[in-house]
Design a protein around this motif. Sequence first.
Motif, short mmCIF file in Angstrom:
data_model
loop_
_atom_site.label_atom_id
_atom_site.label_comp_id
_atom_site.label_asym_id
_atom_site.label_seq_id
_atom_site.Cartn_x
_atom_site.Cartn_y
_atom_site.Cartn_z
N LEU A 104 0.77 -1.29 0.04
CA LEU A 104 0.10 0.15 0.19
C LEU A 104 0.92 1.25 0.01
CD1 LEU A 104 -2.88 -0.52 2.50
CD2 LEU A 104 -3.03 -0.06 -0.22
N ALA A 105 2.09 1.20 0.91
CA ALA A 105 2.67 2.31 0.90
C ALA A 105 3.39 2.75 -0.37
CB ALA A 105 3.98 2.15 1.95
N SER A 106 3.85 1.59 -1.20
CA SER A 106 4.30 1.84 -2.53
C SER A 106 3.33 2.20 -3.52
CB SER A 106 5.02 0.34 -3.11
OG SER A 106 6.10 0.18 -2.33
N ALA A 107 2.06 1.75 -3.37
CA ALA A 107 0.96 2.09 -4.18
C ALA A 107 0.70 3.53 -4.25
CB ALA A 107 -0.27 1.41 -4.12
N VAL A 108 0.72 4.13 -2.91
CA VAL A 108 0.32 5.51 -2.68
C VAL A 108 1.60 6.21 -3.28
CG1 VAL A 108 0.48 7.45 -0.71
CG2 VAL A 108 -0.89 5.16 -0.38
N LEU A 109 2.69 5.84 -3.20
CA LEU A 109 3.97 6.65 -3.78
C LEU A 109 3.78 6.42 -5.34
CD1 LEU A 109 6.60 7.76 -3.28
CD2 LEU A 109 7.67 5.62 -3.70
N GLY A 110 3.31 5.47 -5.89
CA GLY A 110 3.27 5.06 -7.12
C GLY A 110 2.30 6.24 -7.71
N VAL A 111 1.00 6.48 -7.13
CA VAL A 111 -0.03 7.32 -7.40
C VAL A 111 0.43 8.85 -7.28
CG1 VAL A 111 -2.32 8.39 -6.70
CG2 VAL A 111 -2.06 6.09 -6.87
N LEU A 112 1.36 9.06 -6.26
CA LEU A 112 1.83 10.48 -6.03
C LEU A 112 2.85 10.79 -7.23
CD1 LEU A 112 2.17 10.68 -2.26
CD2 LEU A 112 0.77 11.79 -3.67
N ILE A 113 3.73 9.75 -7.57
CA ILE A 113 4.67 10.00 -8.55
C ILE A 113 4.07 10.00 -9.77
CG2 ILE A 113 6.65 8.62 -9.78
CD1 ILE A 113 7.59 7.66 -7.11
N GLY A 114 3.05 9.23 -10.08
CA GLY A 114 2.08 9.04 -11.46
C GLY A 114 1.76 10.23 -11.77
N ILE A 115 1.18 11.01 -10.66
CA ILE A 115 0.49 12.29 -11.15
C ILE A 115 1.18 13.19 -12.22
CG2 ILE A 115 -0.50 14.50 -10.34
CD1 ILE A 115 -1.76 12.38 -7.87
N PRO A 116 2.53 13.66 -11.68
CA PRO A 116 3.34 14.32 -12.53
C PRO A 116 4.04 13.66 -13.74
CG PRO A 116 4.63 14.14 -10.49
CD PRO A 116 3.03 13.36 -10.31
N THR A 117 4.35 12.43 -13.40
CA THR A 117 5.36 11.94 -14.25
C THR A 117 4.53 11.12 -15.62
OG1 THR A 117 5.42 9.79 -13.11
CG2 THR A 117 7.29 11.36 -12.70
N LEU A 118 3.46 10.73 -15.32
CA LEU A 118 2.64 9.93 -16.42
C LEU A 118 2.04 10.99 -17.55
CD1 LEU A 118 0.94 6.90 -14.26
CD2 LEU A 118 2.92 6.82 -16.12
N ARG A 119 2.37 12.40 -17.38
CA ARG A 119 2.10 13.39 -18.39
C ARG A 119 3.28 13.13 -19.48
NH1 ARG A 119 -2.36 16.08 -17.17
NH2 ARG A 119 -3.00 15.85 -14.72
N ILE A 120 4.49 12.78 -18.76
CA ILE A 120 5.63 12.62 -19.94
C ILE A 120 5.58 11.46 -20.47
CG2 ILE A 120 7.97 13.04 -19.92
CD1 ILE A 120 7.60 14.04 -16.93
N ARG A 121 6.26 11.50 -21.66
CA ARG A 121 6.23 10.13 -22.52
C ARG A 121 7.79 10.02 -23.14
NH1 ARG A 121 1.09 11.42 -26.57
NH2 ARG A 121 -0.26 12.06 -25.10
N GLY A 122 8.01 8.63 -23.54
CA GLY A 122 9.13 8.26 -24.20
C GLY A 122 10.20 8.36 -23.33
N ALA A 123 11.25 8.92 -23.80
CA ALA A 123 12.55 8.67 -23.32
C ALA A 123 12.53 9.68 -21.97
CB ALA A 123 13.89 9.28 -23.94
N TYR A 124 11.85 10.63 -21.81
CA TYR A 124 11.79 11.65 -20.66
C TYR A 124 11.22 11.02 -19.63
CZ TYR A 124 12.58 15.11 -24.27
OH TYR A 124 13.25 15.81 -25.43
N PHE A 125 10.14 10.06 -19.83
CA PHE A 125 9.43 9.54 -18.82
C PHE A 125 10.44 8.33 -18.21
CE2 PHE A 125 7.32 5.40 -17.31
CZ PHE A 125 6.23 6.11 -16.12
N ALA A 126 11.15 7.69 -19.01
CA ALA A 126 12.24 6.71 -18.71
C ALA A 126 13.37 7.48 -17.62
CB ALA A 126 12.88 6.09 -19.80
N LEU A 127 13.72 8.77 -18.14
CA LEU A 127 14.86 9.46 -17.14
C LEU A 127 14.38 9.95 -15.88
CD1 LEU A 127 16.48 11.63 -20.13
CD2 LEU A 127 17.79 10.07 -18.74
N VAL A 128 13.09 10.34 -15.92
CA VAL A 128 12.42 10.85 -14.83
C VAL A 128 12.27 9.65 -13.75
CG1 VAL A 128 10.19 11.67 -13.79
CG2 VAL A 128 11.45 12.74 -15.81
N THR A 129 11.85 8.29 -14.09
CA THR A 129 11.85 7.26 -13.09
C THR A 129 13.16 7.00 -12.75
OG1 THR A 129 11.89 5.89 -15.31
CG2 THR A 129 9.76 6.50 -14.42
N MET A 130 14.14 7.18 -13.37
CA MET A 130 15.51 6.69 -13.00
C MET A 130 15.89 7.82 -11.85
SD MET A 130 17.51 5.70 -16.44
CE MET A 130 19.07 6.25 -15.71
#
Lengths: 332, 245
Positions: A104-130
């Motif tokens: 659950l803790a990871s899922a909450v983090l996933g949602v929080l991270i997902g809100i800004p990052t999942l608007r980014i696509r392609g290589a930029y998304f890969a870089l941001v996740t790193m």
Amino acid sequence: MLSLFFLPSSDNGSTRLRRLLVWLALSIALIVYGVVGRQLFLLSTLSTVFLYVVLTQAWNILGGYGGYLNFGMVTFFGVGAYTSAVLFQYFELSPFLTAPVAGLASAVLGVLIGIPTLRIRGAYFALVTMIITFAVQTLVLDMPVTQGALGVYLQPVRLSPLGVEQLFYFLFLGCAVAVTALVYAIEHSNFGWALIAIREDEDAAEIVGVRTVEVKWIANAVAAFIAGVVGGLYAQRIMYIEPSGTFAFDISLNVVLMAVVGGAGTWQGPLIGAPLVLLVADMLRVTVTSEVNRAIFSVIVILIALFIPGGVMGVWTRWRRRHKPKTVEAPS
Amino acid sequence: MTASAEQPLLAIDAVGKRFGGVIALDDVSFSVGAHSVVGLIGPNGSGKTTLLNVINGVFAADHGEVRLSGIRIDRKRSCELAATGLTRTFQAARVFRTLAVRQNLFIPLLHQSALDRTAASARANELLELVGLTKHAESIASEISGGQQRLLEFARALVSRPRLVLMDEPFAGVHPQIKTLLVRCIRDSVAREGTSFIIVSHEVPDLVAMSDFMVCLVEGRTAATGSPATVIQNERVIEGYLGRA
């Protein structure tokens, strides 16, 4: 959006049943080995394979079906591991009980991270996740509650060495089977098709009615939950966690490699890719120095991307299409 | 400025859109009636595609309103608009390339929870037959020709029985036979299912022949609206777009 088995499948019932029987036979063989196997090294290696199957399947949901190359899967895994470890450290709660909380803790983090990052696509998304992985790792390193570089110790499981190996063998095997079943269900659900549409053309998917933002958030949260649960169990398995090992970029890289080699966007891909990559990695580890074996790995991935797109499953699917009689409907 | 005297299906009222210093749309207004074809013409850069993007929720208008059956839609997302019956095709066909042709037609039906599997298959088969892709139903979308991809994209737009379809340059670069088929399909869809279309095209004679109403944009402004015959004879349209023979 989440209803299952809505869309007609290209496979007929007997093909599906035959395939299911093959995987069932393999699962039974693995269960039998878990009971009768006495080689600690092999049990331990297979546990690691199952652990990676779980992580790769989790990655597969958004990465394989949705086409979002997440190079930060270890973030969710590490947060899960630390959640369980910290809950043990301060409340003496067993990671076996707190693994869902870790998820659950990871899922909450996933949602929080997902809100800004999942608007980014392609290589930029890969870089941001790193980058997020490194940021979370640094945070864990600096927070008093996680004890920084000292790490957190957990209590050993009171079983014989063989008992411990068997316990984690079955835990990770069970997780691998359950998560594979979940991914299979996703692949055959409206949700899975929405993800595939996003991978193929996100703008077109949105325009024909796919709620792309919500689908990606859910996929990311589910993947994060799975990685968090398995991270919590992993913490108990190794009994000591510290930031550099728990958030090692190698784990994220391995997960992507396994999916790419086996076949991203298929439920079978991680089942093939995880053992194959670990086998090659182990062979390289004993024959080549560690710095060079990652380079060789990279070359393998580049070769796969160039010459066998879709990985092992891609080759298999193309072979089947070539050898399958075409069903041509009668002209009207 | 209405395409129909009845309650308009789509009403665009003083819509404006600016990109930095460039005014892409400047107080554009017109309406689209039910069961009608509206031809949208204008020179390159006149704001035609921008207007489609505003109607479709891709861009938010800086000012003005867009209403579908009286309900404001200019702040809605494209996926929400699809659920209310507004969809589109693109300048270059954008199909789901690794999916089979038939599978492409299932994607717009995902959000229709009431539709069952049998009904979805029947609807897909009906559309495949309409656009002549039945024998390619199991082919991978990327493996059919560009013209067939255009037909597939058109079928995908129609599969969920939309009320309004926006089509951006549907005839550009396609074989004359496919163009004829597309025109027939559009007419068939208007007549049988009551779908309305806004079609952007430089193929003015074709558009004149098939449209009930025409709009000409020049430099982001409405140069003329009305019946096709009046629009193509309008001085501003001749001056700003068609040129003199």
